[in-house]
Design a protein around this motif. Structure first.
Motif, short mmCIF file in Angstrom:
data_model
loop_
_atom_site.label_atom_id
_atom_site.label_comp_id
_atom_site.label_asym_id
_atom_site.label_seq_id
_atom_site.Cartn_x
_atom_site.Cartn_y
_atom_site.Cartn_z
N ARG A 152 0.85 -1.18 0.00
CA ARG A 152 0.00 0.00 0.00
C ARG A 152 0.89 1.24 0.00
O ARG A 152 1.65 1.46 0.94
N LEU A 153 0.78 2.01 -1.06
CA LEU A 153 1.54 3.24 -1.18
C LEU A 153 0.72 4.41 -0.66
O LEU A 153 -0.49 4.47 -0.84
N SER A 154 1.41 5.35 -0.04
CA SER A 154 0.76 6.55 0.47
C SER A 154 1.46 7.78 -0.08
O SER A 154 2.68 7.79 -0.27
N CYS A 155 0.69 8.80 -0.32
CA CYS A 155 1.22 10.07 -0.76
C CYS A 155 0.55 11.18 0.03
O CYS A 155 -0.68 11.30 0.00
N LEU A 156 1.35 11.97 0.70
CA LEU A 156 0.85 13.11 1.45
C LEU A 156 1.26 14.38 0.72
O LEU A 156 2.45 14.60 0.48
N ALA A 157 0.28 15.17 0.38
CA ALA A 157 0.52 16.42 -0.31
C ALA A 157 0.37 17.59 0.63
O ALA A 157 -0.50 17.60 1.50
N SER A 158 1.21 18.58 0.45
CA SER A 158 1.11 19.80 1.22
C SER A 158 1.32 20.98 0.29
O SER A 158 1.87 20.85 -0.80
N GLY A 159 0.90 22.13 0.75
CA GLY A 159 0.99 23.32 -0.07
C GLY A 159 -0.35 23.64 -0.71
O GLY A 159 -1.41 23.36 -0.17
N SER A 160 -0.29 24.22 -1.88
CA SER A 160 -1.49 24.71 -2.56
C SER A 160 -2.15 23.59 -3.36
O SER A 160 -2.03 23.52 -4.59
N ILE A 161 -2.84 22.71 -2.64
CA ILE A 161 -3.57 21.61 -3.25
C ILE A 161 -5.06 21.91 -3.15
O ILE A 161 -5.55 22.29 -2.08
N PHE A 162 -5.78 21.69 -4.24
CA PHE A 162 -7.20 21.96 -4.30
C PHE A 162 -7.97 20.69 -4.59
O PHE A 162 -7.46 19.76 -5.20
N SER A 163 -9.22 20.68 -4.17
CA SER A 163 -10.04 19.49 -4.34
C SER A 163 -10.28 19.15 -5.80
O SER A 163 -10.53 17.99 -6.13
N PHE A 164 -10.21 20.13 -6.68
CA PHE A 164 -10.42 19.85 -8.09
C PHE A 164 -9.18 19.33 -8.79
O PHE A 164 -9.24 18.97 -9.97
N ASP A 165 -8.06 19.32 -8.09
CA ASP A 165 -6.85 18.73 -8.67
C ASP A 165 -7.02 17.23 -8.82
O ASP A 165 -7.71 16.58 -8.04
N THR A 166 -6.37 16.69 -9.83
CA THR A 166 -6.30 15.24 -9.99
C THR A 166 -5.05 14.73 -9.28
O THR A 166 -3.96 15.28 -9.46
N MET A 167 -5.21 13.69 -8.51
CA MET A 167 -4.09 13.05 -7.84
C MET A 167 -3.97 11.62 -8.35
O MET A 167 -4.99 10.95 -8.57
N GLY A 168 -2.75 11.18 -8.53
CA GLY A 168 -2.59 9.84 -9.05
C GLY A 168 -1.19 9.31 -8.87
O GLY A 168 -0.34 9.91 -8.19
N TRP A 169 -0.98 8.15 -9.47
CA TRP A 169 0.29 7.44 -9.37
C TRP A 169 0.80 7.09 -10.75
O TRP A 169 0.06 6.57 -11.59
#
Length: 118
Positions: free
Chosen positions: A19-36
């Motif tokens: 199980r991979l985890s990614c924690l984002a910080s800074g100017s992240i918005f809900s409409f951004d796409t997050m992926g691998w």
């Protein structure tokens, strides 16, 4: 500034799970796409799985039915549950944030190594 930190990589035998985890910080918005994404030696970086801000998920054909992406919007965190791992899943896995509104911008983590032995 946007910072992405991946964790959870390792060495497993074929058929195992990670199980991979990614924690984002800074100017992240809900409409951004997050992926691998992942990149094996000598191969191009490829999109493995993603979840858009409107909750549309994408999986590469090679991982459908085995990998599951999940996202906790309030914590700007994305996970990749990888089951039934195969040797061809070996590579460096990178967390990615894609800004779709306004100019397209991509942010990347440092990567985490996944090695699957046969």
């Amino acid at each position: 500034q946007v910072q992405l930190v991946e964790s959870g990589g390792g060495l497993v035998q074929a058929g195992g799970s990670l199980r991979l985890s990614c924690l984002a910080s800074g100017s992240i918005f809900s409409f951004d796409t997050m992926g691998w994404y992942r990149q094996a030696p000598g191969k191009q970086r490829e999109l493995v799985a993603s979840e858009s801000g409107d909750s549309i998920t994408y999986y590469a054909d090679s991982v459908k039915g085995r990998f599951t992406i999940s996202r906790i919007y309030a914590k700007h965190t994305v996970y990749l549950q990888m089951n039934t791992l195969k040797p061809e899943d070996t590579g460096v896995y990178y967390c990615n944030v894609e800004r779709r509104r306004g100019p397209t911008v991509d942010y990347w983590g440092q990567g985490t190594q996944v090695t699957v032995s046969s």
